[in-house]
Design an enzyme around this catalytic site. Structure first.
Site, PDB file in Angstrom:
ATOM      1  CG  ASP A 185      -5.836 -10.538   1.504  1.00  0.00           C
ATOM      2  OD1 ASP A 185      -5.792  -9.656   0.634  1.00  0.00           O
ATOM      3  OD2 ASP A 185      -5.730 -10.372   2.590  1.00  0.00           O
ATOM      4  CG  ASP A 221      -1.998  -0.922   1.232  1.00  0.00           C
ATOM      5  OD1 ASP A 221      -3.178  -0.556   1.154  1.00  0.00           O
ATOM      6  OD2 ASP A 221      -1.654  -2.012   1.145  1.00  0.00           O
ATOM      7  CD  GLU A 266      -9.924  -2.423   0.882  1.00  0.00           C
ATOM      8  OE1 GLU A 266      -8.841  -3.045   1.406  1.00  0.00           O
ATOM      9  OE2 GLU A 266     -11.215  -2.499   1.224  1.00  0.00           O
ATOM     10  CD  GLU A 315      -4.934 -11.604   9.774  1.00  0.00           C
ATOM     11  OE1 GLU A 315      -4.628 -11.841   8.711  1.00  0.00           O
ATOM     12  OE2 GLU A 315      -4.353 -12.119  10.636  1.00  0.00           O
ATOM     13  NE  ARG A 331      -0.307 -12.258   5.781  1.00  0.00           N
ATOM     14  CZ  ARG A 331      -0.995 -12.833   6.403  1.00  0.00           C
ATOM     15  NH1 ARG A 331      -0.682 -14.023   7.225  1.00  0.00           N
ATOM     16  NH2 ARG A 331      -1.909 -12.155   6.961  1.00  0.00           N
ATOM     17  CD  GLN A 351       0.863  -6.327   1.894  1.00  0.00           C
ATOM     18  OE1 GLN A 351       1.165  -5.225   1.839  1.00  0.00           O
ATOM     19  NE2 GLN A 351      -0.603  -6.508   1.970  1.00  0.00           N
ATOM     20  CG  ASN A 361       0.213  -8.552   5.231  1.00  0.00           C
ATOM     21  OD1 ASN A 361      -0.683  -9.572   4.908  1.00  0.00           O
ATOM     22  ND2 ASN A 361      -0.285  -7.263   5.170  1.00  0.00           N
ATOM     23  NE  ARG A 405      -6.686 -15.338   6.784  1.00  0.00           N
ATOM     24  CZ  ARG A 405      -7.715 -14.547   6.206  1.00  0.00           C
ATOM     25  NH1 ARG A 405      -7.284 -13.428   5.781  1.00  0.00           N
ATOM     26  NH2 ARG A 405      -8.833 -15.112   5.935  1.00  0.00           N
TER      27      ARG A 405
END
Length: 492
Positions: free
Chosen positions: A273, A124, A457, A244, A169, A171, A160, A242
């Site tokens: 995702d 991002d 978004e 989250e 992980r 990105q 990420n 995950r």
């Protein structure tokens, strides 16, 4: 308190909270900051949970701080869109000079995406930087690069996002492209020298395991094909739900394939995702097989990283290193052509390492070889035709040609790929198509802003009368990369 283990330390309570769905968004609990020591909260929970009238939500609200869990954008009388974005830069700026709950500390201020995303996100940030460049906010661009460098130097990679539960992980590796953007702004070549060691460390992360590979095998993010060629894939070190999206993952895992959680997490490393791009049957998330694929976008980005390392080595007269990285970049360029170009469909696709063939999914990541100038003129012509006929709609470029209900599928248009599309077409002289991409998406953004006062978004590219949907959470308002790409496109 060891923040790295924070969620593990409250695992019993965390599990109960996520399964009971006391919060609408599963991310809420992962972002919570404990008001007392974890040991004290756990002890209270064990003592009180079986008491008559125990209220789990009230217990959690009494023991954790949820301030800043969601960003609320302040709105006055509706400003012109450019002025609103300029104000948003300050509203979306955060600092984290110390760790709080799961939030990692960072040395510099940064810009967050917005909505439920109230932390530093890796890829991002590159698209946010495009807008910061237009706004003349060079210091914030430098801050973002410095934060990435800090994470690479301390963690070994850019997670990420800046939360402890993302330490398994990364990105898409945009750090080298961030340096290019800053160089384009400042014309100071020394940035490549300053961050040479950081570039090498990030490269080592992505190539970790390469020396131990045999033909037809994979270790972490590195794959060796049956022909003995080395490519990269997205990967996550963990194979569990995950935090989250805890309950979502548990429910989705029923009747799912092997290493379901790791495949889910590895798709998250891609930023996509989720998408039918990852599904063996093209439809259902239970068939996700991210680990069986090597991806065209990732390998193009790693070509750029190798190429940048060759440049940073050359600037320091490190002849042997420069030669090594140049050789690696040249070799990867050939591999991109060999494994990802699909002659039959005239586009780039991902490569299935088990089936030794390109995948069926048609997706917008085919733009990367054009974005980075790796495609031949003939290949670019084919891709441009494909993009115009299958991906460009009234409201911008869609990500795939498949409507699966997932948010990274048709009919959604995401900011990053509008910029990649515009720049890719410009690179190869398809100026008319570049302008059409720019105008279709920008007018969609303006329409939604005029109707709602929000920058979203993602957008619906097909039906510009509706708001985009799909995914594990509602469409978010803010929104960092939309703001960045919109400003950059309007100024090109």
């Amino acid at each position: 308190m060891n923040n790295q283990l924070y969620i593990n330390e409250i695992q019993t309570l965390f599990d109960e909270v996520q399964r009971s769905q006391i919060f609408e968004d599963q991310k809420t609990m992962t972002d919570a900051v404990p008001l007392f020591s974890v040991a004290e909260i756990n002890s209270k929970y064990e003592n009180e949970k079986n008491e008559k009238g125990f209220d789990l939500k009230q217990f959690v609200l009494s023991n954790f701080d949820f301030l800043g869990a969601k960003i609320s954008i302040k709105r006055e009388a509706q400003l012109p869109i450019d002025e609103h974005i300029e104000k948003l830069w300050d509203e979306l700026t955060r600092t984290a000079y110390e760790e709080k709950g799961t939030l990692l500390k960072l040395p510099k201020p940064y810009v967050v995406p917005g909505g439920r995303f109230n932390e530093f996100f890796y890829w991002d940030s590159y698209f946010i930087m495009l807008g910061l460049q237009v706004s003349g906010k060079v210091e914030m661009m430098e801050n973002i690069i410095e934060n990435c460098s800090y994470l690479i130097q301390t963690v070994g990679f850019v997670p990420n996002a800046s939360r402890t539960h993302f330490l398994s992980r990364s990105q898409p590796p945009y750090f080298s492209l961030m340096l290019d953007l800053l160089f384009e702004t400042t014309k100071d070549e020394n940035i490549y020298i300053k961050y040479h060691d950081t570039l090498e460390k990030e490269y080592a992360f992505w190539m970790n395991g390469e020396k131990d590979l045999e033909n037809g095998s994979s270790i972490k993010r590195v794959v060796k094909t049956v022909n003995g060629d080395v490519l990269n894939r997205y990967y996550d070190a963990e194979n569990e739900p995950r935090p989250e999206s805890y309950l979502i993952d548990i429910e989705d895992s029923e009747n799912a394939g092997e290493e379901f959680y790791r495949n889910i997490r590895s798709a998250c490393e891609s930023g996509w995702d989720f998408s039918s791009r990852w599904f063996a049957d093209g439809d259902t998330i239970q068939t996700i097989e991210t680990l069986n694929l090597t991806q065209v976008d990732l390998n193009c980005l790693l070509w750029h990283l190798e190429n940048t390392l060759a440049k940073s080595s050359s600037l320091q007269n490190l002849a042997e290193k420069g030669k090594c990285y140049s050789g690696r970049a040249a070799n990867r360029r050939q591999m991109i052509d060999k494994y990802f170009w699909d002659e039959n469909s005239g586009t780039y696709k991902d490569y299935h390492t088990r089936k030794n063939t390109t995948t069926l999914s048609e997706h917008i990541a085919a733009l990367y070889p054009l974005f980075l100038g790796l495609a031949s003129d003939e290949q670019a012509k084919c891709v441009a035709k494909n993009i115009e006929e299958k991906f460009l709609h009234q409201g911008g470029l869609v990500t795939t040609t498949k409507n699966s209900g997932q948010q990274w599928d048709f009919p959604n248009a995401w900011a990053p790929y509008q910029w990649l599309g515009f720049q890719s077409m410009k690179n190869y002289g398809f100026d008319y198509l570049a302008e059409k991409i720019k105008n279709n998406w920008s007018s969609n953004v303006e329409r939604v802003y005029n109707n709602t006062g929000k920058l979203m978004e993602k957008y619906n590219a097909l039906d510009i009368e509706t708001v985009a949907g799909g995914g594990e959470y509602p469409n978010q308002d803010g929104f960092g990369w939309t703001n960045g790409v919109y400003l950059k496109l309007k100024n090109n």
